[in-house]
Scaffold this active site. Structure first.
Site, PDB file in Angstrom:
ATOM      1  N   GLY A 186       0.837  -1.199   0.000  1.00 30.82           N
ATOM      2  CA  GLY A 186       0.000   0.000   0.000  1.00 30.82           C
ATOM      3  C   GLY A 186       0.872   1.249   0.000  1.00 30.82           C
ATOM      4  O   GLY A 186       2.033   1.236  -0.411  1.00 30.82           O
ATOM      5  N   GLY A 187       0.295   2.303   0.527  1.00 33.86           N
ATOM      6  CA  GLY A 187       1.014   3.580   0.574  1.00 33.86           C
ATOM      7  C   GLY A 187       2.302   3.487   1.359  1.00 33.86           C
ATOM      8  O   GLY A 187       3.211   4.316   1.196  1.00 33.86           O
ATOM      9  N   GLY A 421      25.414  13.043 -28.649  1.00 33.52           N
ATOM     10  CA  GLY A 421      24.901  13.627 -27.406  1.00 33.52           C
ATOM     11  C   GLY A 421      25.418  12.879 -26.195  1.00 33.52           C
ATOM     12  O   GLY A 421      25.637  13.465 -25.127  1.00 33.52           O
ATOM     13  N   ALA A 422      25.628  11.573 -26.368  1.00 32.38           N
ATOM     14  CA  ALA A 422      26.082  10.770 -25.231  1.00 32.38           C
ATOM     15  C   ALA A 422      27.495  11.180 -24.805  1.00 32.38           C
ATOM     16  O   ALA A 422      27.839  11.099 -23.629  1.00 32.38           O
ATOM     17  CB  ALA A 422      26.026   9.295 -25.583  1.00 32.38           C
TER      18      ALA A 422
HETATM   19  C1  HXC Z   1      -3.584  -4.516  11.660  1.00 37.74           C
HETATM   20  C2  HXC Z   1      -2.568  -6.355  10.815  1.00 37.74           C
HETATM   21  C3  HXC Z   1      -2.283  -5.679   9.612  1.00 37.74           C
HETATM   22  C4  HXC Z   1      -2.720  -4.341   9.504  1.00 37.74           C
HETATM   23  C5  HXC Z   1      -1.490  -7.641   9.451  1.00 37.74           C
HETATM   24  N1  HXC Z   1      -2.061  -7.566  10.654  1.00 37.74           N
HETATM   25  N2  HXC Z   1      -1.635  -6.505   8.786  1.00 37.74           N
HETATM   26  N3  HXC Z   1      -3.195  -5.770  11.821  1.00 37.74           N
HETATM   27  N4  HXC Z   1      -3.360  -3.807  10.551  1.00 37.74           N
HETATM   28  N5  HXC Z   1      -2.492  -3.626   8.416  1.00 37.74           N
HETATM   29  C6  HXC Z   1      -2.106  -8.598  11.685  1.00 37.74           C
HETATM   30  C7  HXC Z   1      -2.998  -9.764  11.293  1.00 37.74           C
HETATM   31  O1  HXC Z   1      -4.332  -9.479  11.626  1.00 37.74           O
HETATM   32  C8  HXC Z   1      -2.410 -10.862  12.136  1.00 37.74           C
HETATM   33  O2  HXC Z   1      -2.866 -10.690  13.449  1.00 37.74           O
HETATM   34  C9  HXC Z   1      -0.938 -10.539  12.138  1.00 37.74           C
HETATM   35  O3  HXC Z   1      -0.831  -9.174  11.792  1.00 37.74           O
HETATM   36  C10 HXC Z   1      -0.157 -11.338  11.120  1.00 37.74           C
HETATM   37  O4  HXC Z   1      -0.814 -11.243   9.883  1.00 37.74           O
HETATM   38  P1  HXC Z   1      -1.129 -12.511   8.988  1.00 37.74           P
HETATM   39  O5  HXC Z   1      -2.122 -12.099   7.973  1.00 37.74           O
HETATM   40  O6  HXC Z   1      -1.466 -13.666   9.856  1.00 37.74           O
HETATM   41  O7  HXC Z   1       0.292 -12.779   8.330  1.00 37.74           O
HETATM   42  P2  HXC Z   1       0.636 -13.277   6.870  1.00 37.74           P
HETATM   43  O8  HXC Z   1      -0.230 -14.445   6.503  1.00 37.74           O
HETATM   44  O9  HXC Z   1       2.108 -13.451   6.842  1.00 37.74           O
HETATM   45  O10 HXC Z   1       0.210 -12.086   5.887  1.00 37.74           O
HETATM   46  C11 HXC Z   1       0.870 -10.840   5.981  1.00 37.74           C
HETATM   47  C12 HXC Z   1       0.136  -9.798   5.124  1.00 37.74           C
HETATM   48  C13 HXC Z   1      -1.354  -9.757   5.532  1.00 37.74           C
HETATM   49  C14 HXC Z   1       0.313 -10.152   3.658  1.00 37.74           C
HETATM   50  C15 HXC Z   1       0.840  -8.459   5.387  1.00 37.74           C
HETATM   51  O11 HXC Z   1      -1.452  -9.664   6.962  1.00 37.74           O
HETATM   52  C16 HXC Z   1      -2.066  -8.612   4.931  1.00 37.74           C
HETATM   53  O12 HXC Z   1      -2.468  -8.676   3.762  1.00 37.74           O
HETATM   54  N6  HXC Z   1      -2.303  -7.578   5.722  1.00 37.74           N
HETATM   55  C17 HXC Z   1      -3.019  -6.406   5.304  1.00 37.74           C
HETATM   56  C18 HXC Z   1      -2.183  -5.613   4.350  1.00 37.74           C
HETATM   57  C19 HXC Z   1      -2.845  -4.321   3.981  1.00 37.74           C
HETATM   58  O13 HXC Z   1      -3.758  -4.310   3.157  1.00 37.74           O
HETATM   59  N7  HXC Z   1      -2.460  -3.243   4.674  1.00 37.74           N
HETATM   60  C20 HXC Z   1      -2.983  -1.964   4.454  1.00 37.74           C
HETATM   61  C21 HXC Z   1      -2.223  -1.440   3.251  1.00 37.74           C
HETATM   62  S1  HXC Z   1      -2.724   0.177   2.883  1.00 37.74           S
HETATM   63  P3  HXC Z   1      -3.149 -11.919  14.415  1.00 37.74           P
HETATM   64  O14 HXC Z   1      -3.675 -11.285  15.667  1.00 37.74           O
HETATM   65  O15 HXC Z   1      -4.129 -12.789  13.731  1.00 37.74           O
HETATM   66  O16 HXC Z   1      -1.831 -12.582  14.612  1.00 37.74           O
HETATM   67  C22 HXC Z   1      -1.668   1.083   3.757  1.00 37.74           C
HETATM   68  C23 HXC Z   1      -1.948   2.508   3.617  1.00 37.74           C
HETATM   69  C24 HXC Z   1      -0.761   3.326   3.910  1.00 37.74           C
HETATM   70  O17 HXC Z   1      -0.816   0.673   4.418  1.00 37.74           O
HETATM   71  C25 HXC Z   1      -1.101   4.686   3.403  1.00 37.74           C
HETATM   72  C26 HXC Z   1       0.032   5.599   3.483  1.00 37.74           C
HETATM   73  C27 HXC Z   1      -0.314   6.895   2.797  1.00 37.74           C
END
Ligand code: HXC
Length: 523
Positions: A186-187, A421-422
């Site tokens: 993501g971001g 040019g290079a």
């Molecule tokens: C809260 C999160 C989290 C998140 C993971 N966890 N991402 N908790 N916020 N963003 C937690 C899970 O719930 C889980 O908790 C633990 O972390 C481990 O995650 P798993 O999914 O079990 O691990 P894995 O299978 O290895 O997968 C990792 C992952 C997946 C690919 C990163 O967790 C995932 O897709 N997460 C969401 C990613 C996402 O969409 N993030 C937002 C992006 S947008 P428990 O308690 O079950 O152990 C963004 C915006 C930024 O970041 C903007 C900036 C301008």
């Protein structure tokens, strides 16, 4: 008597309370050290990843780490988060040293709520970014995070925004380095993207703006995480990441190595190590490295290795735009930035990726006062509709801009072709080159003799003779030297010595560009 009894009683009581407090603090500290707990740490290890603290131990000099904010917790009470508090809140921050030199660090802890970025967690990172700027020391971020903490909504987005803002203010003031060691989605990807160098660990790290599921929903493409944003993709195709490493240990060692070439800030002196490679070492192999056939390639990487201090070349982005080589090396112990055309790939022609790769590297070196050594063997910019339509003019202009803007010592060696040019772009005398020399094998012309004859002598009755005359005139560096566009024609074997002499001379170089808010580089 009573009074004495009373005061000793109070003392005992205070001591007991203090002991209790100390043990509560110690328990909390130990909890922080456990991150998300044993089970999550095992899961981390089973993925082939180290924990956030293990990584810092390998990155920093022994016992040099001083941690901040061990006891910080998140302040979220929504979605049951009040029951999911961890001391440190998923990121370990502080400072330490690498080779005895100060560095600020943060290491995201995937075992705590997936290393996700909360408001408190962001504030920890921001605090050390502020300190790094205040004391002028580099910052290294070890990324392993699921991104914005979903339960905190806009608060975590605000945290990212604040980090981006500080990344930009710190850019060009202190080196900022990123090592991606897990998810970075993501971001969240834009913080490493704003830093100076991004390294990735193969197979366990991924970077993408939108993950495979969103890609499928929006474009109907099926793609794996690895293909979409793995280390191979980003170090060979997109150029988002510079270098990749087999595992965490090698990645952290790579960071330590890179750190050794960099000044701590933009007014720091250049790191200079003791040098056991003689500065007057003449390398005779360089005299014969250029093939007699002008169309035959040779390995410019070997030329670089033979010139710089032995084993000192650290290549940046070695798998991306391989027609140009960039990286750090040392000459007489002093850090330099090297930019060199690579005749082995696309004859060393400059295309869009090569231009952007080199331009970014040159701007980093210039921002941190690292002298530039340019080795030239370039037949020109890459022709073709693909390049023209995708904007070779716009992207090539970035390279022109970067060299023109740079005020650091600029030393240039033309080994063979420098066409059109290079020739101008590759740190020529015309772009304020400080020391421009050529090997006797250099050819400096508008284009190759055959191409030139096709254009200007196509109707000439003796086209072949005219082509030969053109070749005789320009297939030597003499014409350029006679105009003063070259400072000298040197024996290839003496290149190292000559460059070291000039670097010494240029230590006191001082020129300024005209005042401006900032330039308008063709992005
Ligand atoms: C809260 C999160 C989290 C998140 C993971 N966890 N991402 N908790 N916020 N963003 C937690 C899970 O719930 C889980 O908790 C633990 O972390 C481990 O995650 P798993 O999914 O079990 O691990 P894995 O299978 O290895 O997968 C990792 C992952 C997946 C690919 C990163 O967790 C995932 O897709 N997460 C969401 C990613 C996402 O969409 N993030 C937002 C992006 S947008 P428990 O308690 O079950 O152990 C963004 C915006 C930024 O970041 C903007 C900036 C301008």
């Amino acid at each position: 008597m009573n009074l004495i009894f009373c005061s000793s009683h109070i003392r005992k009581h205070v001591t007991l309370c203090l002991k209790r407090t100390y043990s509560t603090i110690e328990i909390k500290r130990q909890q922080a050290f456990q991150g998300g707990g044993k089970e999550k740490q095992h899961a981390q290890h089973n993925k082939g990843k180290l924990t956030a603290r293990e990584r810092l131990t390998l990155l920093l000099d022994t016992n040099s780490f001083r941690e901040y904010d061990t006891f910080v917790e998140h302040q979220c009470h929504d979605f049951g988060m009040q029951d999911k508090k961890y001391a440190g809140d998923g990121v370990v921050t502080g400072h330490g040293t690498i080779h005895g030199r100060r560095v600020f660090v943060y290491s995201q802890d995937f075992t705590v709520l997936g290393g996700s970025l909360s408001k408190s967690n962001a504030q920890k990172i921001l605090k050390i970014m502020d300190q790094a700027m205040a004391v002028r020391a580099p910052i290294i971020g070890l990324q392993d995070s699921g991104g914005a903490r979903i339960q905190e909504g806009v608060d975590s987005l605000a945290g990212y925004a604040d980090i981006f803002q500080k990344n930009v203010l710190a850019s060009g003031v202190i080196p900022q380095l990123s090592l991606i060691m897990g998810p970075c989605a993501g971001g969240a990807v834009y913080s490493p993207a704003l830093t100076d160098f991004t390294f990735m660990v193969r197979n366990t790290s991924h970077m993408f703006v939108t993950g495979p599921d969103v890609v499928k929903a929006v474009t109907n493409e099926n793609v794996s995480q690895e293909t979409l944003g793995g280390a191979k993709t980003h170090t060979t195709k997109s150029g988002v990441a510079h270098n990749d490493f087999a595992n965490d240990i090698e990645g952290l060692q790579g960071m330590r190595d890179l750190f050794g070439y960099l000044p701590l800030h933009n007014q720091d002196s250049i790191p200079t190590l003791p040098c056991d490679d003689p500065i007057d070492r003449a390398d005779q192999a360089l005299d014969t490295i250029i093939p007699s056939d002008p169309f035959k390639a040779y390995d410019m990487r070997e030329v670089v290795d033979r010139i710089v201090d032995s084993h000192s070349f650290f290549e940046i982005a070695p798998k991306f735009a391989q027609n140009i080589i960039v990286g750090f090396g040392r000459l007489g112990g002093q850090s330099i930035g090297v930019v060199a055309n690579q005749p082995l790939i696309s004859s060393g022609a400059l295309d869009m990726d090569a231009s952007v790769k080199a331009a970014r590297f040159i701007r980093f070196c210039d921002a941190f006062n690292i002298p530039l050594v340019t080795l030239v063997d370039v037949p020109g910019f890459m022709p073709g509709t693909q390049q023209e339509h995708a904007g070779i003019i716009r992207h090539g202009a970035k390279l022109v801009y970067a060299y023109c803007e740079a005020t650091v010592p600029k030393l240039t060696v033309i080994t063979r072709k420098a066409y059109g040019g290079a020739y101008i772009v590759m740190s020529s005398k015309h772009l304020r080159g400080d020391y421009n020399v050529a090997w006797p094998s250099a050819e400096i012309a508008v284009m190759g003799a055959a191409g030139a004859a096709d254009v200007v002598f196509r109707n000439h009755p003796d086209k072949k003779a005219m082509e030969q005359e053109y070749r005789n005139k320009f297939s030597t560096p003499l014409m350029a030297a006679s105009r003063g566009y070259l400072d000298d024609i040197i024996e290839p074997r003496s290149t190292r010595t000559r460059l070291i002499e000039q670097l010494q001379l240029l230590k006191t170089k001082s020129i300024q560009n005209p005042w401006k808010k900032h330039g308008s580089i063709p992005l």
